[in-house]
Design a protein around this motif. Structure first.
Motif, PDB file in Angstrom:
ATOM      1  N   MET A   2       0.776  -1.112  -0.179  1.00  0.00           N
ATOM      2  CA  MET A   2      -0.097  -0.082  -0.042  1.00  0.00           C
ATOM      3  C   MET A   2       0.781   1.201  -0.058  1.00  0.00           C
ATOM      4  SD  MET A   2      -3.001   1.344  -0.028  1.00  0.00           S
ATOM      5  CE  MET A   2      -4.048  -0.264  -0.005  1.00  0.00           C
ATOM      6  N   ASP A   3       1.738   1.311   0.757  1.00  0.00           N
ATOM      7  CA  ASP A   3       2.731   2.529   0.756  1.00  0.00           C
ATOM      8  C   ASP A   3       3.394   2.658  -0.302  1.00  0.00           C
ATOM      9  OD1 ASP A   3       2.173   2.815   3.489  1.00  0.00           O
ATOM     10  OD2 ASP A   3       3.927   1.692   4.483  1.00  0.00           O
ATOM     11  N   ARG A   4       3.602   1.685  -1.135  1.00  0.00           N
ATOM     12  CA  ARG A   4       4.484   1.677  -2.294  1.00  0.00           C
ATOM     13  C   ARG A   4       3.666   2.276  -3.561  1.00  0.00           C
ATOM     14  NH1 ARG A   4       8.382  -3.590  -3.528  1.00  0.00           N
ATOM     15  NH2 ARG A   4       9.771  -3.224  -1.876  1.00  0.00           N
ATOM     16  N   LEU A   5       2.157   1.877  -3.496  1.00  0.00           N
ATOM     17  CA  LEU A   5       1.218   2.463  -4.256  1.00  0.00           C
ATOM     18  C   LEU A   5       1.073   3.822  -3.933  1.00  0.00           C
ATOM     19  CD1 LEU A   5      -1.447  -0.480  -4.311  1.00  0.00           C
ATOM     20  CD2 LEU A   5       0.188   0.323  -6.140  1.00  0.00           C
ATOM     21  N   LYS A   6       0.914   4.237  -2.772  1.00  0.00           N
ATOM     22  CA  LYS A   6       0.891   5.609  -2.465  1.00  0.00           C
ATOM     23  C   LYS A   6       2.044   6.334  -3.051  1.00  0.00           C
ATOM     24  CE  LYS A   6      -2.043   5.306   1.550  1.00  0.00           C
ATOM     25  NZ  LYS A   6      -2.123   5.765   3.164  1.00  0.00           N
ATOM     26  N   ALA A   7       3.502   5.737  -2.832  1.00  0.00           N
ATOM     27  CA  ALA A   7       4.446   6.635  -3.313  1.00  0.00           C
ATOM     28  C   ALA A   7       4.323   6.961  -4.942  1.00  0.00           C
ATOM     29  CB  ALA A   7       5.767   5.920  -3.020  1.00  0.00           C
ATOM     30  N   LEU A   8       3.948   5.734  -5.411  1.00  0.00           N
ATOM     31  CA  LEU A   8       3.983   5.838  -7.080  1.00  0.00           C
ATOM     32  C   LEU A   8       2.757   6.784  -7.546  1.00  0.00           C
ATOM     33  CD1 LEU A   8       4.185   2.135  -8.094  1.00  0.00           C
ATOM     34  CD2 LEU A   8       5.762   3.737  -8.517  1.00  0.00           C
ATOM     35  N   GLY A   9       1.735   6.832  -6.613  1.00  0.00           N
ATOM     36  CA  GLY A   9       0.972   7.962  -6.861  1.00  0.00           C
ATOM     37  C   GLY A   9       1.394   9.139  -6.752  1.00  0.00           C
ATOM     38  N   ARG A  10       1.984   9.610  -5.840  1.00  0.00           N
ATOM     39  CA  ARG A  10       2.832  10.872  -5.268  1.00  0.00           C
ATOM     40  C   ARG A  10       3.729  11.015  -6.680  1.00  0.00           C
ATOM     41  NH1 ARG A  10       2.910   9.164  -0.036  1.00  0.00           N
ATOM     42  NH2 ARG A  10       4.996   8.387  -0.170  1.00  0.00           N
ATOM     43  N   LEU A  11       4.432  10.123  -7.066  1.00  0.00           N
ATOM     44  CA  LEU A  11       5.335  10.060  -8.212  1.00  0.00           C
ATOM     45  C   LEU A  11       4.899  10.371  -9.510  1.00  0.00           C
ATOM     46  CD1 LEU A  11       8.536  10.061  -8.447  1.00  0.00           C
ATOM     47  CD2 LEU A  11       8.353   7.709  -9.068  1.00  0.00           C
ATOM     48  N   LEU A  12       3.601   9.935  -9.916  1.00  0.00           N
ATOM     49  CA  LEU A  12       3.049   9.958 -11.265  1.00  0.00           C
ATOM     50  C   LEU A  12       2.875  11.277 -11.907  1.00  0.00           C
ATOM     51  CD1 LEU A  12       1.415   8.469 -13.407  1.00  0.00           C
ATOM     52  CD2 LEU A  12      -0.518   8.605 -12.194  1.00  0.00           C
ATOM     53  N   PRO A  13       2.634  12.379 -10.975  1.00  0.00           N
ATOM     54  CA  PRO A  13       2.388  13.654 -11.843  1.00  0.00           C
ATOM     55  C   PRO A  13       3.953  14.093 -12.270  1.00  0.00           C
ATOM     56  CG  PRO A  13       1.282  13.905  -9.710  1.00  0.00           C
ATOM     57  CD  PRO A  13       1.922  12.434  -9.647  1.00  0.00           C
ATOM     58  N   ARG A  14       4.864  13.827 -11.707  1.00  0.00           N
ATOM     59  CA  ARG A  14       6.366  14.014 -12.169  1.00  0.00           C
ATOM     60  C   ARG A  14       6.944  13.372 -13.126  1.00  0.00           C
ATOM     61  NH1 ARG A  14       9.563  16.490  -8.090  1.00  0.00           N
ATOM     62  NH2 ARG A  14       8.344  16.972  -6.049  1.00  0.00           N
ATOM     63  N   VAL A  15       6.040  11.944 -13.152  1.00  0.00           N
ATOM     64  CA  VAL A  15       6.539  11.132 -14.293  1.00  0.00           C
ATOM     65  C   VAL A  15       5.762  11.993 -15.654  1.00  0.00           C
ATOM     66  CG1 VAL A  15       6.109   9.142 -15.673  1.00  0.00           C
ATOM     67  CG2 VAL A  15       6.733   9.127 -13.156  1.00  0.00           C
ATOM     68  N   ILE A  16       4.631  12.330 -15.491  1.00  0.00           N
ATOM     69  CA  ILE A  16       3.748  12.881 -16.357  1.00  0.00           C
ATOM     70  C   ILE A  16       4.455  14.194 -17.186  1.00  0.00           C
ATOM     71  CG2 ILE A  16       1.490  14.002 -17.202  1.00  0.00           C
ATOM     72  CD1 ILE A  16       0.152  12.116 -15.367  1.00  0.00           C
ATOM     73  N   VAL A  17       5.098  15.067 -16.107  1.00  0.00           N
ATOM     74  CA  VAL A  17       5.633  16.108 -16.446  1.00  0.00           C
ATOM     75  C   VAL A  17       6.945  15.876 -17.186  1.00  0.00           C
ATOM     76  CG1 VAL A  17       6.819  18.354 -15.514  1.00  0.00           C
ATOM     77  CG2 VAL A  17       4.717  17.596 -14.598  1.00  0.00           C
ATOM     78  N   ALA A  18       7.626  14.806 -16.867  1.00  0.00           N
ATOM     79  CA  ALA A  18       8.882  14.599 -17.237  1.00  0.00           C
ATOM     80  C   ALA A  18       8.475  14.030 -18.719  1.00  0.00           C
ATOM     81  CB  ALA A  18       9.496  13.524 -16.490  1.00  0.00           C
ATOM     82  N   ALA A  19       7.754  13.281 -18.845  1.00  0.00           N
ATOM     83  CA  ALA A  19       7.334  12.716 -20.405  1.00  0.00           C
ATOM     84  C   ALA A  19       6.858  13.979 -21.151  1.00  0.00           C
ATOM     85  CB  ALA A  19       5.969  11.873 -20.145  1.00  0.00           C
ATOM     86  N   ALA A  20       6.251  14.838 -20.765  1.00  0.00           N
ATOM     87  CA  ALA A  20       5.906  16.146 -21.595  1.00  0.00           C
ATOM     88  C   ALA A  20       7.254  16.859 -21.736  1.00  0.00           C
ATOM     89  CB  ALA A  20       5.037  16.976 -20.709  1.00  0.00           C
ATOM     90  N   ALA A  21       8.212  16.930 -20.984  1.00  0.00           N
ATOM     91  CA  ALA A  21       9.508  17.707 -21.178  1.00  0.00           C
ATOM     92  C   ALA A  21      10.248  16.901 -22.247  1.00  0.00           C
ATOM     93  CB  ALA A  21      10.056  17.873 -19.956  1.00  0.00           C
ATOM     94  N   GLY A  22      10.066  15.561 -22.200  1.00  0.00           N
ATOM     95  CA  GLY A  22      10.832  14.805 -23.363  1.00  0.00           C
ATOM     96  C   GLY A  22      10.365  14.976 -24.428  1.00  0.00           C
ATOM     97  N   CYS A  23       8.848  15.063 -24.702  1.00  0.00           N
ATOM     98  CA  CYS A  23       8.104  15.237 -25.886  1.00  0.00           C
ATOM     99  C   CYS A  23       8.641  16.842 -26.447  1.00  0.00           C
ATOM    100  CB  CYS A  23       6.601  15.172 -25.888  1.00  0.00           C
ATOM    101  SG  CYS A  23       6.132  13.458 -25.551  1.00  0.00           S
ATOM    102  N   GLY A  24       8.600  17.650 -25.630  1.00  0.00           N
ATOM    103  CA  GLY A  24       8.995  19.052 -25.873  1.00  0.00           C
ATOM    104  C   GLY A  24      10.383  19.080 -26.400  1.00  0.00           C
TER     105      GLY A  24
END
Length: 521
Positions: A1-23
């Protein structure tokens, strides 16, 4: 459960990083928005700030995969799985960058270490595996920018460092934690770099000599012909285009060249062994009465091997000097682990015989002028270009065949890389392609001629012969080694500091990162 919460907190950063990579992928041709680099890099750093090393690896991998999916979609011509596999492979390098940068950002000298670490990452992607794939270097996007002129002084790696540094400076200005003084200094330094670079003027003067060369783009036939007939048609197209050139010379409507350049794969049939192919080349050579640099696929040196070569074909002595491509393309011209992979991936059988790499640089003295021959993709490799530059090449030649990727953006990307090589070496570059893009690039990177794709094109140019070296070619690989070394040192210092923090307080759970900032907009 803690790992899922950590991944959930990390997800917005992953999305931003992917957008930066596309840019960042949009920085390069055919999109050509170079200044997006100084937006994409700080976005990526903001996504990395405050995450753990494991989180940094995930964020960095998302950035790198997205980056290469946008940068090289043309690889899907070979197969969508090939494009995805390459993006994942290259993305993992940026995953390592992300893991290290997440800790390096906490070091007081992070503004120096981060751009150096970026250069080290580019060095790694351009070196391994199988010789690397140096297609995604930041510098390649700046052939039309004032920043591109810096390549004549600090080389391609140095220019990538400067671009990454500008991204770091933008990040420092936008970062919430940055003191006013740091923001001011970052802004002043960034403006100074761009402003001072705009004052650089690159010379195109030669040593008083000029040479007249003809680039022949004979074009390729449409799909559907069997291999032998297609290969013969390509050779005859280049022969006929050369014969037409000679007719124009005799009519007085065109200047007689000192050298004629045919592209890579202007014959895929060994002219040493095939009578008809040899006769076609001889017909063209005897018509123009000057040497032709022929792009030929030759058999050998070993059984079931071939080489992609440039052969100087003289009207009097016939075939003479020969250069074999030193960096054949893995899974394009040869198959690593061939015996192990062929039983499982039948598509690889289309590659045919293994292309054996050549030995030694493409230094070709022809009628008193020293040319440096580069064949297609290998112009992206520093060591190949450095060898011909230091070997005394006064003019560079690129023989290429982009027919497979015509209309995909790949020829435009390669043309931009070629322009950066002209600036770096201070040499005119003469490009001959089977189907485009052929052209002439001056020593300052400006374009004298650029052909269309899938058309016949013959262009004759009188270009300066140059002897002196740029500072970049004098320095050679040292900037890359030094900057990469500094990046590794910075990462090591950051990891050491991280270890010391853990040892100083082993019983206390790690506190939340003090700099969990929002992504700058």
């Amino acid at each position: 459960m803690d790992r899922l919460k950590a991944l959930g907190r990390l997800l917005p950063r992953v999305i931003v990083a992917a957008a930066a990579g596309c840019g960042l992928g949009l920085v390069f041709e055919p999109h050509d928005h170079p200044w997006l680099a100084v937006i994409a890099v700080p976005l990526f750093l903001a996504a990395l700030n405050g995450v753990s090393m494991k989180g940094g690896f995930l964020v960095g991998s998302a950035f790198g995969i997205a980056y290469y999916l946008v940068l090289v979609p043309w690889l899907s011509i070979i197969g969508g799985d090939a494009a995805i596999a390459l993006a994942v492979l290259e993305g993992l390098f940026y995953g390592v960058f992300g893991a290290l940068a997440s800790q390096t950002l906490k070091h007081r000298l992070w503004m120096l270490w981060i751009p150096c670490l970026w250069v080290a990452t580019e060095f790694a992607t351009g070196s391994v595996p199988f010789g690397g794939f140096p297609w995604g270097r930041l510098a390649w996007a700046f052939s039309d920018s004032v920043l591109g002129r810096l390549a004549a002084y600090i080389g391609i790696s140095g220019l990538s460092f400067v671009v990454a540094l500008l991204g770091v400076l933008v990040y420092a200005v936008l970062r919430r934690r940055s003191a006013f003084s740091l923001r001011l200094v970052s802004l002043v330094v960034g403006v100074a770099i761009v402003g001072l670079t705009s004052l650089i003027a690159l010379s195109t003067d030669g040593n008083g000599k000029t040479v007249t060369a003809a680039m022949v783009q004979g074009n390729v036939p449409g799909k559907g012909l069997e291999f032998l007939g297609r290969a013969r048609t390509v050779t005859k197209n280049h022969m006929n285009a050369t014969l037409d050139l000679e007719k124009q010379v005799l009519a007085g409507s065109q200047v007689k060249p000192d050298l004629v350049i045919w592209p890579e794969n202007s014959t895929d049939i060994d002219p040493y062994k095939d009578v008809e192919t040899r006769q076609d080349i001889e017909t063209a050579v005897q018509a123009v009465k000057v040497p032709i640099l022929v792009g030929a696929v030759t058999e050998g040196p070993g059984p079931n091997e071939r080489q992609t070569t440039g052969i100087v074909w003289d009207p009097t002595t016939g075939p003479g000097q020969r250069y074999a491509k030193r960096h054949p393309v893995p899974f394009g011209e040869y198959i690593p682990f061939r015996d192990q992979l062929l039983p499982y991936i039948k598509r690889l059988e289309m590659i045919g015989r293994q292309t054996a790499p050549g030995v030694g640089p493409g230094i070709m003295p022809i009628n008193g002028i020293t040319y440096g021959d580069l064949i297609c993709f290998e112009l992206a490799y520093d060591n190949v270009v450095e060898d011909v530059a230091k070997g005394g090449a006064q003019i560079l030649i690129v023989q290429t065949n982009n027919a497979t990727y015509g209309g995909t953006g790949q020829p435009e990307q390669q043309f931009a890389i070629t322009r950066m090589r002209a600036i770096e070496t201070g040499r005119t570059v003469l490009i001959a392609s089977t189907s485009g893009i052929s052209g002439v690039i001056r020593p300052d990177g400006t374009v004298e001629h650029k052909s269309g794709q899938f058309v016949s094109d013959v262009y004759v140019a009188s270009v300066p012969v140059r002897d002196g070296h740029t500072l970049a070619t004098t320095l050679g690989g040292w900037p890359q080694w030094i900057l990469s070394g500094l990046g590794i040192i910075g990462a090591a210092l950051a990891l050491l500091a991280r270890r010391n923090r853990k040892q100083a307080d082993p019983g206390t759970p790690p506190a939340p990162a003090p700099d969990r900032e929002s992504v700058p907009v």
